[in-house]
Design a protein around this motif. Structure first.
Motif, short mmCIF file in Angstrom:
data_model
loop_
_atom_site.label_atom_id
_atom_site.label_comp_id
_atom_site.label_asym_id
_atom_site.label_seq_id
_atom_site.Cartn_x
_atom_site.Cartn_y
_atom_site.Cartn_z
N VAL A 1 34.31 68.63 32.40
CA VAL A 1 35.58 68.03 32.01
C VAL A 1 35.79 66.71 32.73
N LYS A 2 35.46 66.66 34.04
CA LYS A 2 35.60 65.41 34.77
C LYS A 2 34.67 64.34 34.22
N ARG A 3 33.47 64.76 33.80
CA ARG A 3 32.54 63.77 33.22
C ARG A 3 33.08 63.26 31.88
N ALA A 4 33.70 64.13 31.09
CA ALA A 4 34.30 63.68 29.83
C ALA A 4 35.44 62.70 30.09
N ILE A 5 36.21 62.94 31.15
CA ILE A 5 37.29 62.00 31.49
C ILE A 5 36.71 60.65 31.89
N ARG A 6 35.58 60.65 32.61
CA ARG A 6 34.96 59.38 32.99
C ARG A 6 34.46 58.63 31.76
N ILE A 7 33.95 59.36 30.79
CA ILE A 7 33.49 58.70 29.56
C ILE A 7 34.66 58.08 28.81
N ILE A 8 35.80 58.79 28.78
CA ILE A 8 36.98 58.24 28.10
C ILE A 8 37.49 57.01 28.86
N PHE B 1 41.80 57.12 22.13
CA PHE B 1 42.78 58.11 21.67
C PHE B 1 42.12 59.17 20.79
N SER B 2 41.15 58.74 19.99
CA SER B 2 40.42 59.72 19.18
C SER B 2 39.63 60.67 20.06
N LEU B 3 39.02 60.15 21.13
CA LEU B 3 38.27 61.01 22.05
C LEU B 3 39.20 61.98 22.79
N SER C 1 50.32 48.57 26.81
CA SER C 1 49.89 47.17 26.68
C SER C 1 49.74 46.81 25.21
N THR C 2 49.73 45.52 24.94
CA THR C 2 49.69 45.03 23.55
C THR C 2 48.42 45.47 22.85
N GLN C 3 47.33 45.57 23.57
CA GLN C 3 46.04 45.87 22.95
C GLN C 3 45.96 47.32 22.46
N PHE C 4 46.66 48.25 23.14
CA PHE C 4 46.50 49.67 22.82
C PHE C 4 47.73 50.30 22.16
N TYR C 5 48.91 49.71 22.33
CA TYR C 5 50.13 50.41 21.90
C TYR C 5 50.16 50.64 20.39
N THR C 6 49.89 49.61 19.63
CA THR C 6 49.95 49.75 18.16
C THR C 6 48.90 50.72 17.65
N ALA C 7 47.70 50.66 18.24
CA ALA C 7 46.61 51.51 17.75
C ALA C 7 46.72 52.94 18.23
N GLY C 8 47.44 53.19 19.33
CA GLY C 8 47.41 54.53 19.90
C GLY C 8 48.70 55.29 19.94
#
Length: 748
Positions: free
Chosen positions: A77-84, A102-104, A133-140
């Motif tokens: 699980v910790k490794r999956a969090i690092r990948i995200i 967000f999909s991950l 932030s502007t880059q992620f808010y609309t998409a996520g």
């Protein structure tokens, strides 16, 4: 698809680079992935698609490993969090889709158990600033909202209350206050929340007292339990019983407390019938439903009022453990529920919430939804009863009742805000063009014009004209005219020494320096530099009498507290003062004469040239001093006046070199080094003595790498103090592999 681009080869190359970066914990720098991405041929759109798929494949492998393992694999699980986290940094560089993290997260949360979802949600909570932030808010934002709602459906509000609250708080921090997606704009009720209970008296295990007692009489007191009857005891210890004790066929103990009553089917039905009204308050506007509701409410009020809980049981301190129960409607539990404090409070608070809706103004309430005067009066009397019952319910009844009242008062403001259409809390200033186009009745009235002088009367000369012509000036009153004519030259009057009321440095600090003398044996807490009033006046005086005081501070002294700062200044001043320093503070006399004896004293450098044998060890001071005296070596002008600093331009040019003694670092030099370090600050931080916790805090404080680098250097200076010198920094830069910067900085 462009020529030379192979999707399979791109997937393989990018997946290998992701594994290298994650294994080497390069989640922030993504060096390997960036090199592999830039070396691939093809369009950016094709490479971003391949990057998304490669990272998804790694997450899928981890999820498959978790599902395949029978034991809880926290490491995976910790490794999956690092990948995200890696995917977030890749998205910041524009090498993958912004919606990929967000999909991950959604895929991982869907496949994990609730125990393993907690660390994943902690990762989401810690990065609220990134999601906003502007880059992620609309998409996520929609992905995050869907994830949180799915988690809330899986969690139990009774057993996972804290987790549910964390999700609600996260959504409140994520979305702005003006977001209307979570608002019940049309005041709809949850009509699907139906409470199922036994409404058939013939199937009840409780005795039906409908024919035995009238509705107006309270439940029977001080009777012996009969068959098919449940007794309600005043002791709260009866809550812990076995299921066998709930069997109505077995008689209870014959010894009952004096305050005991029989729980019959009528009381059971009255309590649980109220839930249907709470579910759909619009039923109160029909006569039949209102009469039934009022009758059941009066029954509940009589029972709660006649049967008091034992306060003595709640006097003992109990551990604070929040548990929000889901009460069951079994007839066997009704006597235990009436002994439960939380059950009573929940029912009474439901009444208060219902009454606020019935009496309040709701925008979408129909015009026919009106209460009569009789109903309004009954609600007012019932509210008084409810607050009295809440105050009598232990523990801390009065405090709980006051808190509920305050909460409902605050709720009125939110109801008013929703009735007004949920306006934004950010007020935008209207442009001037809209104000001009506004109708006349909206515009502000024109300003009143001054009355013009009468032409027939002789025109009086103004004060300015009299001043130019040299005529006597009239200031409006004889006293003001006299004061104005005391000095004909106004500029000279302003420069007069009589207008200077500042004390001299020697006179102000003399008493404090005398207290610091070890011969006087004054305790530390009684020193002048610990007095906030003295600190404020001292800094004000130093800023006026010696401008070099603020301009010549070493970088190590920028983080000293004021008391320690003034202590070092006063030690330095004590060396500058003559031996016969006055004991009390001197104020400039009224005649404007200032003692110039201090200004005529030759500088310390000249004293050394004349042959004075000064011990350098004594100047450095003891090890236990708060500030080293060599930090003040360039403070010889502390006693000088502003008039001695006429060559300002030449002094400013060499200020950086003059104010930093030896190999110390100034603030400007720290800023310059931070700009050249950039993202390489993390390599330098461990060599400067910063641990992983410090690096994590610096990384979380700011997104700007230059600010992170500067904070690293400042933290190093603050901890190492006098050891934070240029050679130590050059050595650390060399060990970090930044020889060019070390040479450039070492040469300066």
């Amino acid at each position: 698809m462009t020529s030379g681009f192979s999707h399979e080869a791109c997937l393989k190359s990018l997946k290998a680079s992701v594994q290298k970066d994650v294994a080497s914990h390069n989640d922030d720098s993504v060096i390997e992935f960036t090199n592999a991405y830039q070396s691939l041929p093809g369009l950016d759109a094709d490479k971003r698609t391949a990057a998304d798929q490669s990272i998804k494949n790694l997450i899928a492998d981890d999820i498959h490993q978790i599902l395949k393992s029978e034991q809880t694999n926290v490491g995976v699980v910790k490794r999956a969090i690092r990948i995200i986290s890696f995917a977030v940094n890749v998205a910041k560089h524009g090498m993958c889709s912004p919606s990929l993290p967000f999909s991950l997260l959604g895929d991982v949360l869907d496949c994990l158990t609730l125990d393993l979802c907690d660390p994943v949600f902690c990762f989401i909570e810690e990065r609220v600033a990134t999601w906003k932030s502007t880059q992620f808010y609309t998409a996520g934002k929609n992905h995050l909202l869907r994830m949180c709602n799915d988690l809330l459906r899986r969690l139990s509000q009774a057993q996972n209350t804290v987790f549910c609250g964390r999700i609600q708080l996260f959504l409140a921090r994520l979305f702005p206050l003006s977001e209307k997606s979570a608002l019940n704009l049309f005041s709809q009720f949850n009509s699907d929340n139906v409470t199922i209970f036994n409404s058939n008296p013939s199937q009840s295990i409780l005795k039906n007292e409908k024919n035995a007692q009238s509705d107006k009489d309270p439940p029977t007191l001080n009777q012996k339990p009969q068959k098919d009857e449940l007794w309600l005891d005043g002791g709260a210890n009866d809550m812990e019983v076995d299921q066998t004790d709930l069997d109505p066929s077995k008689n209870r103990d014959e010894k009952k407390s004096e305050n005991s009553l029989i729980v019959d089917f009528e009381l059971y039905s009255s309590i649980w019938s109220l839930q249907d009204i709470f579910r759909s308050p619009l039923q109160c506007y029909t006569t039949e439903s209102w009469e039934k509701f009022a009758k059941n409410a009066e029954t509940v009020f009589r029972v709660f009022d006649s049967f008091k809980l034992d306060k003595q049981h709640f006097l003992e301190e109990q551990p604070h453990k929040a548990y929000f129960a889901k009460f069951l409607t079994s007839e066997k539990l009704i006597d235990l529920q009436l002994n439960d404090t939380m059950f009573r409070r929940q029912v009474l608070c439901q009444f208060l919430i219902l009454f606020q809706y019935l009496l309040g103004t709701v925008k979408f309430k129909s015009a026919s939804a009106m209460l009569s005067d009789k109903q309004t009066k009954w609600i007012g009397e019932s509210e008084t009863k409810i607050y009295a019952l809440l105050e009598e319910t232990p523990p801390n009844g009065k405090h709980f009742a006051a808190y509920v009242k305050h909460l409902l008062e605050r709720e009125k403001y939110w109801i008013s805000w929703k009735n007004e259409g949920c306006p934004s809390f950010i007020k935008v200033r209207e442009p001037d063009s809209q104000k001009k186009d506004a109708p006349e009745e909206v515009q502000s009235p024109p300003a009143k014009r001054r009355k013009t002088a009468d032409v027939s009367k002789p025109k009086k000369s103004t004060i300015a004209q009299d001043f130019v012509l040299g005529k006597p000036l009239g200031m409006g009153s004889p006293e003001l005219t006299r004061l104005w004519e005391l000095c004909p030259d106004n500029l000279a009057a302003c420069k007069s020494e009589k207008r200077s009321f500042l004390p001299t440095l020697e006179g102000f600090f003399a008493e404090g320096i005398e207290l610091m003398d070890p011969k006087n044996m004054v305790e530390e807490e009684y020193m002048s530099y610990n007095d906030p009033n003295f600190q404020w006046r001292a800094l004000r005086l130093l800023s006026q009498r010696s401008p070099l005081f603020f301009a010549s501070q070493p970088a190590q002294m920028q983080f000293k507290v004021v008391s320690q700062y003034l202590k070092g200044i006063m030690k330095k001043l004590s060396e500058e003062f003559p031996q016969n320093a006055p004991e009390t503070a001197e104020v400039v006399p009224e005649n404007g004469e200032i003692d110039k004896s201090m200004e005529e004293e030759p500088p310390r450098d000249e004293q050394r040239e004349e042959g004075e044998d000064i011990d350098e060890g004594e100047e450095d001071g003891d090890d236990d001093e708060v500030l080293e005296d060599d930090q003040f070596d360039n403070e010889d002008a502390l006693l000088n006046d502003d008039s001695q600093q006429e060559d300002g331009d030449s002094a400013d040019e060499g200020l950086l070199e003059a104010t930093v003694p030896g190999d110390s670092l100034s603030s400007d030099q720290v800023t310059t080094i931070a700009q050249k370090l950039g993202k390489e600050w993390e390599k330098l931080a461990p060599l400067l003595g910063l641990n992983s916790k410090d690096i994590a805090e610096i990384r979380g404080d700011s997104e700007d790498v230059i600010l992170r680098a500067r904070q690293t250097l400042v933290t190093w200076q603050d901890r190492k103090k006098e050891n934070a010198k240029r050679p130590a920094l050059v050595q650390a830069l060399t060990k970090a592999g930044m020889e060019d910067l070390a040479k450039e900085f070492g040469g300066n």
